[in-house]
Design a protein around this motif. Sequence first.
Motif, PDB file in Angstrom:
ATOM      1  N   GLN A   2     -10.444   5.166 -59.975  1.00 42.83           N
ATOM      2  CA  GLN A   2      -9.396   4.740 -59.051  1.00 42.83           C
ATOM      3  C   GLN A   2      -8.025   5.092 -59.606  1.00 42.83           C
ATOM      4  N   ARG A   3      -7.151   5.591 -58.733  1.00 43.37           N
ATOM      5  CA  ARG A   3      -5.804   5.962 -59.147  1.00 43.37           C
ATOM      6  C   ARG A   3      -4.910   4.736 -59.220  1.00 43.37           C
ATOM      7  N   LEU A   4      -4.016   4.731 -60.201  1.00 44.22           N
ATOM      8  CA  LEU A   4      -3.026   3.664 -60.319  1.00 44.22           C
ATOM      9  C   LEU A   4      -1.961   3.836 -59.247  1.00 44.22           C
ATOM     10  N   PRO A   5      -1.443   2.722 -58.707  1.00 49.05           N
ATOM     11  CA  PRO A   5      -0.292   2.840 -57.814  1.00 49.05           C
ATOM     12  C   PRO A   5       0.862   3.483 -58.589  1.00 49.05           C
ATOM     13  N   ARG A   6       1.742   4.141 -57.873  1.00 50.75           N
ATOM     14  CA  ARG A   6       2.839   4.892 -58.497  1.00 50.75           C
ATOM     15  C   ARG A   6       3.664   4.038 -59.462  1.00 50.75           C
ATOM     16  N   ALA A   7       4.029   2.806 -59.065  1.00 58.54           N
ATOM     17  CA  ALA A   7       4.853   1.947 -59.933  1.00 58.54           C
ATOM     18  C   ALA A   7       4.101   1.586 -61.212  1.00 58.54           C
ATOM     19  N   ALA A   8       2.799   1.299 -61.105  1.00 58.28           N
ATOM     20  CA  ALA A   8       2.016   0.955 -62.296  1.00 58.28           C
ATOM     21  C   ALA A   8       1.886   2.172 -63.207  1.00 58.28           C
ATOM     22  N   PHE A   9       1.716   3.356 -62.617  1.00 55.57           N
ATOM     23  CA  PHE A   9       1.649   4.589 -63.403  1.00 55.57           C
ATOM     24  C   PHE A   9       2.965   4.798 -64.164  1.00 55.57           C
ATOM     25  N   LEU A  10       4.085   4.561 -63.482  1.00 58.89           N
ATOM     26  CA  LEU A  10       5.400   4.689 -64.114  1.00 58.89           C
ATOM     27  C   LEU A  10       5.541   3.686 -65.257  1.00 58.89           C
ATOM     28  N   ALA A  11       5.092   2.445 -65.052  1.00 57.95           N
ATOM     29  CA  ALA A  11       5.172   1.420 -66.094  1.00 57.95           C
ATOM     30  C   ALA A  11       4.389   1.848 -67.334  1.00 57.95           C
ATOM     31  N   VAL A  12       3.190   2.373 -67.139  1.00 61.37           N
ATOM     32  CA  VAL A  12       2.366   2.856 -68.257  1.00 61.37           C
ATOM     33  C   VAL A  12       3.094   3.973 -69.004  1.00 61.37           C
ATOM     34  N   ALA A  13       3.661   4.906 -68.257  1.00 61.38           N
ATOM     35  CA  ALA A  13       4.371   6.028 -68.879  1.00 61.38           C
ATOM     36  C   ALA A  13       5.587   5.539 -69.682  1.00 61.38           C
ATOM     37  N   LEU A  14       6.341   4.612 -69.114  1.00 61.83           N
ATOM     38  CA  LEU A  14       7.512   4.080 -69.815  1.00 61.83           C
ATOM     39  C   LEU A  14       7.114   3.358 -71.103  1.00 61.83           C
ATOM     40  N   LEU A  15       6.019   2.603 -71.044  1.00 64.33           N
ATOM     41  CA  LEU A  15       5.595   1.871 -72.242  1.00 64.33           C
ATOM     42  C   LEU A  15       4.941   2.774 -73.276  1.00 64.33           C
TER      43      LEU A  15
END
Length: 150
Positions: A2-15
């Motif tokens: 399952q793909r992460l929602p865009r905001a959650a994907f961004l949060a992972v990338a930022l962290l």
Amino acid sequence: GQRLPRAAFLAVALLDLAPSLTGRSADNAVMGAEIAEGAVVWRRLLQIARSTGASESARKAAVFWVSQEASGAATAGLDSIAGDDDASLPVRKDALYYLAHRPNGEGIPALLRVAETSTNMRLRKDAIWFLANSGDSRALALFEKLLAGR
């Protein structure tokens, strides 16, 4: 998968990026992840706060945002940071500060543990200071115990 929602994907990338950043950049990356809609990041923030490989800026930002979480799990994480002898003193002092400011006295038990058991006298004194300013009756019980045991 399952793909992460865009905001959650961004949060992972930022962290993923935050531990290597310093100053405002670290603050902004951690804050961006924290406020991303639908992202649950407190566990990753605790990892960053504990990481000796992360910049102090990222660690301090992570401690701040963990403190803002309302769950008991976040408070337990701050407790473990405050009691972690391997963590840097400024990060541990920030954890004490944020524990002291948890709503409804949630951080008091952790402050009591630090005041009673920490091997670092500076942290013990800071915990006692925060307890004295809390107005919490549990602090008076600790003070009585400490004074009686002199």
